[in-house]
Design an enzyme around this catalytic site. Structure first.
Site, PDB file in Angstrom:
ATOM      1  N   ARG A  45      40.991  57.610  29.343  1.00  0.00           N
ATOM      2  CA  ARG A  45      40.087  58.286  28.400  1.00  0.00           C
ATOM      3  C   ARG A  45      38.905  58.874  29.164  1.00  0.00           C
ATOM      4  O   ARG A  45      38.607  60.046  29.044  1.00  0.00           O
ATOM      5  CB  ARG A  45      39.583  57.274  27.371  1.00  0.00           C
ATOM      6  CG  ARG A  45      40.651  56.829  26.390  1.00  0.00           C
ATOM      7  CD  ARG A  45      40.445  57.501  25.020  1.00  0.00           C
ATOM      8  NE  ARG A  45      41.666  57.464  24.226  1.00  0.00           N
ATOM      9  CZ  ARG A  45      42.022  56.435  23.475  1.00  0.00           C
ATOM     10  NH1 ARG A  45      41.249  55.386  23.401  1.00  0.00           N
ATOM     11  NH2 ARG A  45      43.139  56.468  22.785  1.00  0.00           N
ATOM     12  N   LYS A 106      42.980  39.728  34.372  1.00  0.00           N
ATOM     13  CA  LYS A 106      42.961  38.248  34.331  1.00  0.00           C
ATOM     14  C   LYS A 106      42.787  37.713  32.919  1.00  0.00           C
ATOM     15  O   LYS A 106      43.356  36.683  32.557  1.00  0.00           O
ATOM     16  CB  LYS A 106      41.862  37.698  35.246  1.00  0.00           C
ATOM     17  CG  LYS A 106      40.467  38.262  34.990  1.00  0.00           C
ATOM     18  CD  LYS A 106      40.088  39.302  35.997  1.00  0.00           C
ATOM     19  CE  LYS A 106      38.895  40.113  35.521  1.00  0.00           C
ATOM     20  NZ  LYS A 106      38.227  40.806  36.595  1.00  0.00           N
ATOM     21  N   GLU A 130      48.853  39.827  41.020  1.00  0.00           N
ATOM     22  CA  GLU A 130      48.096  39.381  42.202  1.00  0.00           C
ATOM     23  C   GLU A 130      46.618  39.781  42.110  1.00  0.00           C
ATOM     24  O   GLU A 130      45.721  39.020  42.503  1.00  0.00           O
ATOM     25  CB  GLU A 130      48.721  39.990  43.468  1.00  0.00           C
ATOM     26  CG  GLU A 130      48.063  39.592  44.749  1.00  0.00           C
ATOM     27  CD  GLU A 130      48.193  38.100  45.052  1.00  0.00           C
ATOM     28  OE1 GLU A 130      49.311  37.654  45.338  1.00  0.00           O
ATOM     29  OE2 GLU A 130      47.165  37.390  44.994  1.00  0.00           O
ATOM     30  N   VAL A 133      43.383  37.655  40.293  1.00  0.00           N
ATOM     31  CA  VAL A 133      42.591  36.535  40.820  1.00  0.00           C
ATOM     32  C   VAL A 133      42.089  36.863  42.212  1.00  0.00           C
ATOM     33  O   VAL A 133      42.877  37.154  43.120  1.00  0.00           O
ATOM     34  CB  VAL A 133      43.425  35.233  40.874  1.00  0.00           C
ATOM     35  CG1 VAL A 133      42.570  34.073  41.383  1.00  0.00           C
ATOM     36  CG2 VAL A 133      44.009  34.903  39.514  1.00  0.00           C
ATOM     37  N   GLY A 188      30.035  48.363  40.787  1.00  0.00           N
ATOM     38  CA  GLY A 188      31.376  48.275  40.172  1.00  0.00           C
ATOM     39  C   GLY A 188      32.004  46.900  40.277  1.00  0.00           C
ATOM     40  O   GLY A 188      33.205  46.745  40.082  1.00  0.00           O
ATOM     41  N   GLU A 191      31.892  42.727  35.339  1.00  0.00           N
ATOM     42  CA  GLU A 191      32.749  43.006  34.194  1.00  0.00           C
ATOM     43  C   GLU A 191      32.043  43.955  33.235  1.00  0.00           C
ATOM     44  O   GLU A 191      30.816  44.065  33.253  1.00  0.00           O
ATOM     45  CB  GLU A 191      33.067  41.695  33.458  1.00  0.00           C
ATOM     46  CG  GLU A 191      33.875  40.726  34.285  1.00  0.00           C
ATOM     47  CD  GLU A 191      35.197  41.314  34.739  1.00  0.00           C
ATOM     48  OE1 GLU A 191      36.021  41.663  33.888  1.00  0.00           O
ATOM     49  OE2 GLU A 191      35.399  41.443  35.958  1.00  0.00           O
ATOM     50  N   LYS A 206      40.395  33.273  35.758  1.00  0.00           N
ATOM     51  CA  LYS A 206      41.093  33.199  37.057  1.00  0.00           C
ATOM     52  C   LYS A 206      41.518  31.765  37.361  1.00  0.00           C
ATOM     53  O   LYS A 206      42.620  31.517  37.872  1.00  0.00           O
ATOM     54  CB  LYS A 206      40.176  33.748  38.156  1.00  0.00           C
ATOM     55  CG  LYS A 206      39.868  35.231  37.970  1.00  0.00           C
ATOM     56  CD  LYS A 206      38.717  35.670  38.861  1.00  0.00           C
ATOM     57  CE  LYS A 206      38.368  37.130  38.673  1.00  0.00           C
ATOM     58  NZ  LYS A 206      37.095  37.504  39.296  1.00  0.00           N
ATOM     59  N   GLY A 303      36.035  45.202  43.607  1.00  0.00           N
ATOM     60  CA  GLY A 303      35.840  46.505  44.249  1.00  0.00           C
ATOM     61  C   GLY A 303      37.135  47.300  44.238  1.00  0.00           C
ATOM     62  O   GLY A 303      38.234  46.749  44.118  1.00  0.00           O
TER      63      GLY A 303
HETATM   64  N1  HSE Z   1      33.654  40.818  37.774  1.00  0.00           N
HETATM   65  C1  HSE Z   1      34.567  40.304  38.733  1.00  0.00           C
HETATM   66  C2  HSE Z   1      33.752  39.711  39.875  1.00  0.00           C
HETATM   67  C3  HSE Z   1      35.467  41.417  39.208  1.00  0.00           C
HETATM   68  O1  HSE Z   1      32.547  39.935  39.954  1.00  0.00           O
HETATM   69  O2  HSE Z   1      34.317  38.997  40.679  1.00  0.00           O
HETATM   70  C4  HSE Z   1      36.738  40.958  39.810  1.00  0.00           C
HETATM   71  O3  HSE Z   1      37.526  40.236  38.937  1.00  0.00           O
END
Ligand code: HSE
Length: 438
Positions: A45, A106, A130, A133, A188, A191, A206, A303
């Site tokens: 989107r 996750k 994969e 986690v 980035g 969450e 996780k 990342g």
């Molecule tokens: N928000 C998560 C972190 C991103 O900071 O580890 C990866 O799952």
């Protein structure tokens, strides 16, 4: 041979990273997989075309994710949208359509993985996760394959980069919590809802997955104890350091006599442990197997490119089953589906751990003795006590204690009794403590 046609859902941080790595390393990846990989149909989107390398190689880009999962040309669907819904519906539809799935989601696996794996098993397709986690660390492959000989005793992981970044910056630079969180969001890592990072929900997703892979139990996110880092104060970070410890936000899965512990909470760990020195946005997972002993996996937990590395590793696994190695299916949760066991996940008051306690006590004879006697009556043995100097004109002093291991239920009783003392001001700060010795 024709390249395998892949459908991509989401062109955000990880989706963009996946295109970039697939483009940059196309030859190397094809040599490993046995066939080229082509993103034939993508749906997104909101995305920024200028920031994505390799976008020109995508066959078709639309905004309807269901059109991708229903596209008869697509053999593998890569779900990088995140969240519970519509990710669950999309993944189940892709499976029903006979497509393999790779996901970095996750939350989806922790909550709906049992349903998704059963559907995949029935339809004879694979679901790779994969990237769900610890981002780029191949921890799922390590647990599922590399450590398959072992009786796993425990896992302790720093599995949320944002939380680790915040704790590290607070400790090293005395930075403000909100300011560090904003930086993690801009990079980035965080969450969409950053409370998932700070309150431990992301780590609990996780850990739920790691616990199932380690112990062969169904996914039970709702049974994972979750406590965040938002109550950790600068004082606790300082006192922990004076006592030779670091505070880390750990996910702990442990096999104990009564069942399985699944818990995410701030934890004091000895500063000499390697994992205590995992700083910034980096993740690390320490796994103790009975045969191999302790093993430590370290790397970027979030990342664009690190997460893409894990997504593409799953894609390569699936492509191999389509080309060179059709019978190589590793069970989704490491154990054969009919071999999962119903070992109970313990309630938090049933687990055993050591504790750091900090409280504010009246600076008067007999107060320390009263607190110590409550701990003694509850069967709690004190390992160390530190009383800090009272501030100018203060009637109360900070008292810090480390205890030996005890059942959490007993500690709850002791804390309630200590908090009820007139000589104790406010709540007792409790941080669990683990030695993590091999
Ligand atoms: N928000 C998560 C972190 C991103 O900071 O580890 C990866 O799952």
């Amino acid at each position: 041979m024709e390249p395998v046609k892949v459908g991509l859902l989401g062109l955000g941080t990880v989706g963009g990273g996946t295109l970039t790595v697939l483009t940059r390393n196309a030859n190397e990846i094809a040599r490993r997989a046995g066939r080229g990989i082509e993103i034939a149909h993508a749906a997104a989107r909101d995305y920024n075309p200028a920031s994505i390398e390799g976008l020109e190689h995508v066959g078709r880009i639309g905004d309807d994710a269901f059109a991708v999962v229903d596209d008869p040309e697509i053999q593998i669907v890569v779900e990088l949208i995140g969240g519970y819904s519509p990710a669950r519906e999309l993944v189940l539809k892709a499976i029903a359509n006979g497509k393999h799935v790779v996901t970095a989601n996750k939350a989806l696996i922790a909550r709906h993985g049992n349903e998704i794996f059963a559907a995949a098993q029935a339809r004879g397709v694979m679901v790779g996760f994969e990237a769900a986690v610890a981002g780029g660390i191949p921890i799922i492959k390590a647990l599922r394959e590399g450590l398959a000989a072992n009786h796993i005793e425990w896992i302790a992981g720093i599995i949320n980069g944002t939380g680790n970044f915040i704790l590290t910056e607070m400790r090293d630079k005395g930075r403000d919590f909100a300011d560090v969180l904003a930086e993690a969001q801009a990079l980035g890592y965080a969450e969409a809802d950053p409370t998932f990072d700070v309150e431990g929900i992301d780590a609990a997703h996780k850990l739920t997955i790691l616990g199932s892979l380690a112990f062969g139990i169904p996914l039970q996110f709702e049974r994972c104890f979750t406590e965040g880092i938002s109550k950790i104060g600068a004082l606790d970070v300082t006192y922990a350091a004076e006592l030779g410890y670091r505070i880390k936000h750990l996910g702990i899965a442990r096999r104990s006599p009564g069942g399985i512990e699944l818990r995410v909470h701030p934890t004091l760990i000895p500063e000499r442990r390697l994992i205590a020195n995992v700083d910034g946005v980096m993740n690390a997972v320490l796994v103790k197997g009975d045969a191999v002993g302790p093993t430590l996996y370290y790397g970027a937990g979030a990342g664009a490119l690190p997460t893409a590395s894990a997504v593409i590793a799953d894609l390569v696994d699936v492509v191999r089953t389509l080309t060179t190695d059709p019978n190589n299916r590793v069970p989704h949760l490491a154990f054969q589906p009919d071999e999962l066991v119903d070992t109970p996940v313990l309630r938090m008051d049933e687990i055993e751990t050591a504790y750091y306690l900090r409280l504010s006590a009246l600076d008067q004879p007999g107060v320390m003795a009263r607190i110590a006697s409550i701990l003694g009556e509850e069967g709690i043995s004190i390992e160390a006590i530190k009383q800090k100097e009272p501030g100018e004109g203060e009637t109360h002093v900070p008292l810090v204690m480390l205890t030996h291991r005890v059942i959490e239920g007993r500690m709850n009783e002791a804390i309630a009794r200590i908090e009820a003392l007139e000589s104790v001001q406010g709540a007792v700060m409790r941080i669990r403590m683990e030695s993590l010795s091999g």
